[in-house]
Design an enzyme around this catalytic site. Structure first.
Site, PDB file in Angstrom:
ATOM      1  N   HIS A 270      28.013 -23.066 -23.434  1.00 45.58           N
ATOM      2  CA  HIS A 270      27.920 -21.777 -24.122  1.00 45.58           C
ATOM      3  C   HIS A 270      28.083 -21.942 -25.640  1.00 45.58           C
ATOM      4  CE1 HIS A 270      28.560 -17.492 -24.904  1.00 45.58           C
ATOM      5  NE2 HIS A 270      29.652 -17.820 -25.573  1.00 45.58           N
TER       6      HIS A 270
ATOM      7  N   HIS B 115      22.629 -16.655 -26.075  1.00 47.62           N
ATOM      8  CA  HIS B 115      22.516 -16.329 -24.637  1.00 47.62           C
ATOM      9  C   HIS B 115      21.115 -16.640 -24.138  1.00 47.62           C
ATOM     10  CE1 HIS B 115      26.130 -13.369 -24.494  1.00 47.62           C
ATOM     11  NE2 HIS B 115      26.462 -14.540 -24.038  1.00 47.62           N
TER      12      HIS B 115
ATOM     13  N   ARG C 259      32.581  -4.044 -33.095  1.00 50.55           N
ATOM     14  CA  ARG C 259      32.847  -5.179 -32.204  1.00 50.55           C
ATOM     15  C   ARG C 259      31.607  -6.050 -31.995  1.00 50.55           C
ATOM     16  NH1 ARG C 259      36.762  -5.458 -26.832  1.00 50.55           N
ATOM     17  NH2 ARG C 259      36.285  -7.619 -26.343  1.00 50.55           N
TER      18      ARG C 259
ATOM     19  N   ARG D 286      42.562   0.811  -8.073  1.00 48.21           N
ATOM     20  CA  ARG D 286      42.213   1.447  -9.358  1.00 48.21           C
ATOM     21  C   ARG D 286      42.935   0.814 -10.552  1.00 48.21           C
ATOM     22  NH1 ARG D 286      42.720   5.995  -5.996  1.00 48.21           N
ATOM     23  NH2 ARG D 286      40.674   6.801  -5.393  1.00 48.21           N
TER      24      ARG D 286
ATOM     25  N   ASN E 191      29.482 -10.708 -31.500  1.00 47.05           N
ATOM     26  CA  ASN E 191      28.291 -11.245 -30.826  1.00 47.05           C
ATOM     27  C   ASN E 191      27.421 -12.064 -31.782  1.00 47.05           C
ATOM     28  OD1 ASN E 191      29.112  -9.868 -28.579  1.00 47.05           O
ATOM     29  ND2 ASN E 191      27.838  -8.075 -28.997  1.00 47.05           N
TER      30      ASN E 191
ATOM     31  N   LYS F  28      37.603  -7.597 -22.201  1.00 46.37           N
ATOM     32  CA  LYS F  28      36.314  -7.595 -21.494  1.00 46.37           C
ATOM     33  C   LYS F  28      36.468  -8.391 -20.208  1.00 46.37           C
ATOM     34  CE  LYS F  28      32.801  -7.058 -25.085  1.00 46.37           C
ATOM     35  NZ  LYS F  28      31.696  -7.720 -25.813  1.00 46.37           N
TER      36      LYS F  28
ATOM     37  N   GLU G 195      33.308 -20.511 -31.200  1.00 49.19           N
ATOM     38  CA  GLU G 195      33.742 -19.126 -31.405  1.00 49.19           C
ATOM     39  C   GLU G 195      34.601 -19.011 -32.664  1.00 49.19           C
ATOM     40  OE1 GLU G 195      32.500 -16.667 -29.702  1.00 49.19           O
ATOM     41  OE2 GLU G 195      31.708 -17.665 -27.924  1.00 49.19           O
TER      42      GLU G 195
HETATM   43  N1  GLY Z   1      33.343 -12.136 -26.945  1.00 50.74           N
HETATM   44  C1  GLY Z   1      32.944 -10.970 -27.612  1.00 50.74           C
HETATM   45  C2  GLY Z   1      33.886  -9.833 -27.433  1.00 50.74           C
HETATM   46  O1  GLY Z   1      34.965 -10.004 -26.894  1.00 50.74           O
HETATM   47  O2  GLY Z   1      33.557  -8.741 -27.805  1.00 50.74           O
END
Ligand code: GLY
Length: 351
Positions: free
Chosen positions: A262, A249, A238, A124, A242, A146, A188
């Protein structure tokens, strides 16, 4: 958004303020050699790396651990899979890992996503540390929590928000990275410059990019920190991260993996989302970053992949647009209109 702190040297600690999930991101050349000063490695540590990462990086970390166990997964997106996850979980179980032990990722985005997700599920959740070794992961995927694997052909569909306990960013590790991988990561940084940091965009326009990588990394991280602190779980703001990614994508999934990276797909994906008045500046910067590639588009495939749905036409999607550098808007637009507009833009520009 708060103003970006001035970057004054070659190292910086960026505190990610997320309540009990807060952590430090330390950017410093050579810091991998003192990972034990920043991570608690006085316990079992599963060090996850891949076959594309120089072995000396994981060995350096292992030499600082009380009980290291290195697992090297195959390089590439294929490792972000149930099989990849099983490999790590079996290694921990077989190695007698308890809830008090930890996982350390030493690699790019695939390694970080896989290792972070394994750490989030084992017993967990056990402590997770990250040492990203690619520019893409140093700028973006290693922070913000993420983690995910791909499943049934859908990217990042199984995962968790799971913040690391600390992240060490060592720009020296980029010395072994091919130039195209540097460009991949720069996409990025251009993304956050366009939406949120016009001074960063000016660095791209006026300075030698490779000579200013540390500042580019730090400024990008600060934008991301500010966004994630306000919206950790991507309920709204957030989504700005994107920017360029919906179309990107779609393009990425519609071409062979080796054809475009990417970042190259995101670069193409950002162009139609920028107002015509700034497109020339954007394209010039993408060229300076080695991110200007052309591709033959299969728009049906792009549409299916962008929306994970063959019947997306009438549906709306949230997109981020940039009318002036450093500021963005969030809009709802019909999926078919989105694709048609993007197609018209890229065809007119002959990209
Ligand atoms: N790469 C986009 C994010 O971390 O939300």
């Amino acid at each position: 958004m708060p103003p970006t702190p001035k970057y004054k040297g070659d190292k910086m600690t960026i505190r990610m303020n997320l309540g009990e999930n807060s952590y430090d991101i330390i950017v410093e050349r050579g810091i991998i050699a003192s990972a034990d000063k920043h991570f608690n490695l006085n316990r079992r540590a599963l060090i996850v790396t891949d076959t594309g990462v120089p072995e000396e990086y994981s060995r350096t970390v292992a030499s600082l651990c009380k009980e290291p166990l290195i697992v090297t997964v195959p390089q590439g997106e294929g490792s972000k899979s149930v099989t990849g996850l099983t490999t790590l979980l079996s290694a921990m179980l077989g190695g007698g890992f308890s809830r008090r032990d930890c996982v350390v990722a030493v690699g790019g985005g695939v390694v970080g996503d896989l290792a972070g997700f394994a750490a989030s599920t084992y017993m967990r959740g056990i402590d997770f540390y990250n040492i990203p070794t690619t520019l893409l992961s140093q700028i973006d995927s290693s922070i913000g929590g993420k983690t995910a694997i791909n499943f049934d052909g859908v990217k990042n569909i199984v995962g968790a928000f799971y913040q690391p306990k600390a992240v060490l960013i060592d720009p020296n590790l980029l010395k072994t990275l091919p130039k195209r991988q540097i460009s991949n990561g720069l996409a990025e940084a251009v993304k956050v410059a366009l939406t949120s940091d016009s001074e960063l965009f000016e660095i791209f326009e006026t300075k030698n990019v490779e000579d200013n990588l540390d500042e580019i990394i730090i400024r990008s991280l600060i934008v991301k920190k500010n966004v994630v602190e306000q919206d950790e779980k991507e309920a709204g703001l957030r989504q700005v991260l994107n920017f360029g990614h919906t179309l990107g994508h779609g393009i990425e999934a519609s071409v062979a993996t080796s054809e475009l990276y990417h970042g190259e797909c995101v670069a193409l994906g950002m162009i139609p989302m920028c107002a015509p008045e700034i497109r020339k500046r954007v394209i010039d910067v993408l060229k300076r970053c080695g991110l200007y590639r052309t591709v033959s588009y299969d728009w049906q495939k792009i549409k299916d992949a962008a929306f994970h749905d063959k019947k997306a036409d009438g549906r709306c999607v949230t997109v981020i647009t940039v009318d002036s550098v450093g500021a963005f808007e969030m809009k709802e637009i019909k999926c078919d209109t989105f694709i048609e507009d993007a197609r018209t833009c890229l065809e007119e520009l002959r990209i």
